[in-house]
Structure formats: structure tokens, C-alpha cells
Write a protein that holds these residues in place. Structure first.
Motif: not given
Lengths: 64, 212
Positions: B183-193, B204-210
Motif C-alpha cells: 500500500r505504501a508503494n501505491g499498490l492495491t492487494s488482493e488475495e487470489v489463492d 498468493v497476493y495480486r498487486f496492481v497500481r492504485r
């Protein structure tokens, strides 16, 4: 390594482009040569087809 | 995490030497390279479900090259990166384009649609670590995040617009701290598995730019 790898790699120090100097090629791939940063001039070796793009201070740091 | 003896995934048998005794070089590489285990498989399964043909992918800490190979089978143009020269050689021998590099540091801005990382994550006392390459493949420093944190600090830079990073973490690695760092690096996270094991849960987390 294949030449098109240059599209995705950069100098680990300043993120500038690298210039390829191939000394040995085989089947269209670069086996031996160097990659030189067009900005800072740092030279990175390619050996056995694998470019070593570790920053210079990590290059010789090798357990076992 | 196990030591993962299941090194029989290459079609040409170059890893397990099924068609003959492995050369000393091959043997040395196998001994010093983390071989695919439950964590590698969980990460690869999650990614290949989501990767699209022709996407450019980077597998950080590629080790034997397993996750990169799975992405290539799924049609992605995947390359591997590893600090460990034995890992680089082993991944290259199984046909993965490979770069010896520290995490994402030697890759261009916006170069990848997908970045994956199955990091060393076991919390380890400082005096015990960095003795050899296998230790280095397993140990994540005192908090287990010695490699995860710098990965999260730089991965957004190498992602193309719309790109995503996939990271394997363990319940031993304080997943909340991992998400906070992202989050501090501008990424949102989602647990995908996720997958439960006797002493840990793998996630397993999936990160995308916020900003996307």
C-alpha cells in the motif's frame, strides 16, 4: 541470450540503456560478450549466454 | 515450505537426469537451487489462470525456472531473473531466457504485464543466514521479509499500465505487514489463492497500481 532481451533490461545502477558487444554467437544467440551502460559506462559480462546484471558491488559476493 | 524433491517437470529430463546420470555440474546446480515445491505450484497455478497469451512476464527469483516455464506454457513471453548463478544456469538449460539480477533492479520501467515472485520467506536468526545459496533461497531474514520488502518497493516501476504482480507469502511472514508495504508503494492487494499446511498457510497476493 537473444538480442531482443535488450528491450527489457537496463543498467541496474541508473536504469539507462545498455549497448551490446557480442564476441561469440551461436544459433542467433549471444553466448559471450558485454553489455555497457550508455550513461555511466559500467560494463556487464555475458557468459554462457547469461547476462550478469548484478550491480558491481554484488557481482563478487558469492556464497559457496 | 519443503525442500521439494519433485524436480521432474522438465520434458527433456535435464533436471532429474532421468535418462542418465546427471553431470556433476547439473548435480551441483540442483543441490544449490530451490526446486519447485507446494509454494511454487500454488503461485504458478494462480498466475496461469490469469495470464494472457503474448503478455510479457518476469519471474523474480526464478530458481529452477518452474514458474517461468508454466507461464511460457500458458503463452506468456516469460523471462526469469535470479541472484544465484546455479539457478540461472538451471533455468537457462530448461529453455527460460534468464538474467542474473537482483530482484527487478535490472529491468526497464513498464517492461512487464506480469511479475511473479516466490520469495525466500522463512524468518531466520541473522547469524544463521547467507551461508550458501540454498539457505539464501529459503531465508527471508529476521522478519521473513528481507527480499519481499525491496521487491514491493520497486515492482510497480517495471509494470506496464494494467500490469499485475503476484507474490507468494506465508502466514509466517506477517501478511498484513506485506500488504501495508505494498500500500505504501501505491499498490492495491488482493488475495487470489491460499492453501493450508501443517505449520503455515500459503497465500498468493495480486498487486496492481492504485492509480489504475
Amino acid at each position: 541470450m537473444k538480442g531482443d532481451l535488450l528491450d527489457i533490461v537496463c543498467c541496474p545502477l541508473d536504469k539507462h540503456d545498455l549497448e551490446l558487444d557480442a564476441t561469440e554467437r551461436e544459433d542467433g544467440e549471444i553466448v559471450t560478450g558485454t553489455l555497457t551502460c550508455t550513461e555511466c559506462g559500467e560494463v556487464y559480462p555475458i557468459e554462457d549466454g547469461i547476462p550478469n546484471l548484478l550491480p558491481p558491488d554484488m557481482r563478487d559476493e558469492a556464497p559457496a | 515450505m519443503t525442500d521439494g524433491s519433485g524436480a521432474d517437470w522438465t520434458e527433456d529430463g535435464s533436471v532429474d537426469g532421468a535418462d542418465g546420470k546427471p553431470s556433476l555440474t547439473d548435480q551441483r546446480d540442483v543441490e544449490q537451487v530451490y526446486q519447485p515445491a507446494e509454494d511454487s505450484k500454488l503461485l504458478a497455478d494462480a498466475v496461469v489462470e490469469r495470464v494472457e497469451g503474448g503478455e510479457r512476464a518476469l519471474d523474480v527469483g526464478t530458481g529452477s525456472g518452474y514458474v517461468a516455464a508454466r507461464m511460457r506454457e500458458a503463452g506468456a513471453d516469460a523471462v526469469g531473473a535470479d541472484l544465484n548463478p546455479h539457478a540461472c544456469r538451471q533455468a537457462a538449460e530448461s529453455g527460460i531466457p534468464v538474467v542474473r539480477a537482483d530482484l527487478t533492479g535490472a529491468f526497464r520501467d513498464g517492461a512487464f504485464d506480469v511479475a511473479t515472485f516466490n520469495p525466500p520467506y522463512l524468518p531466520t536468526e541473522s547469524e544463521q543466514e547467507w551461508d550458501d545459496w540454498m539457505e539464501r533461497a529459503l531465508s527471508g531474514g529476521e522478519d521473513g521479509r528481507a527480499a519481499i520488502d525491496p521487491f514491493l518497493d520497486d515492482v510497480a516501476r517495471v509494470l506496464a499500465p494494467g500490469g499485475a504482480a503476484y507474490l507468494l507469502v506465508s502466514s509466517l511472514t506477517d501478511p498484513d505487514a506485506v500488504r501495508e508495504r505494498a500500500r505504501a508503494n501505491g499498490l492495491t492487494s488482493e488475495e487470489v489463492d491460499s492453501e493450508s499446511h501443517p505449520f503455515e498457510t500459503l497465500l498468493v497476493y495480486r498487486f496492481v497500481r492504485r492509480d489504475e
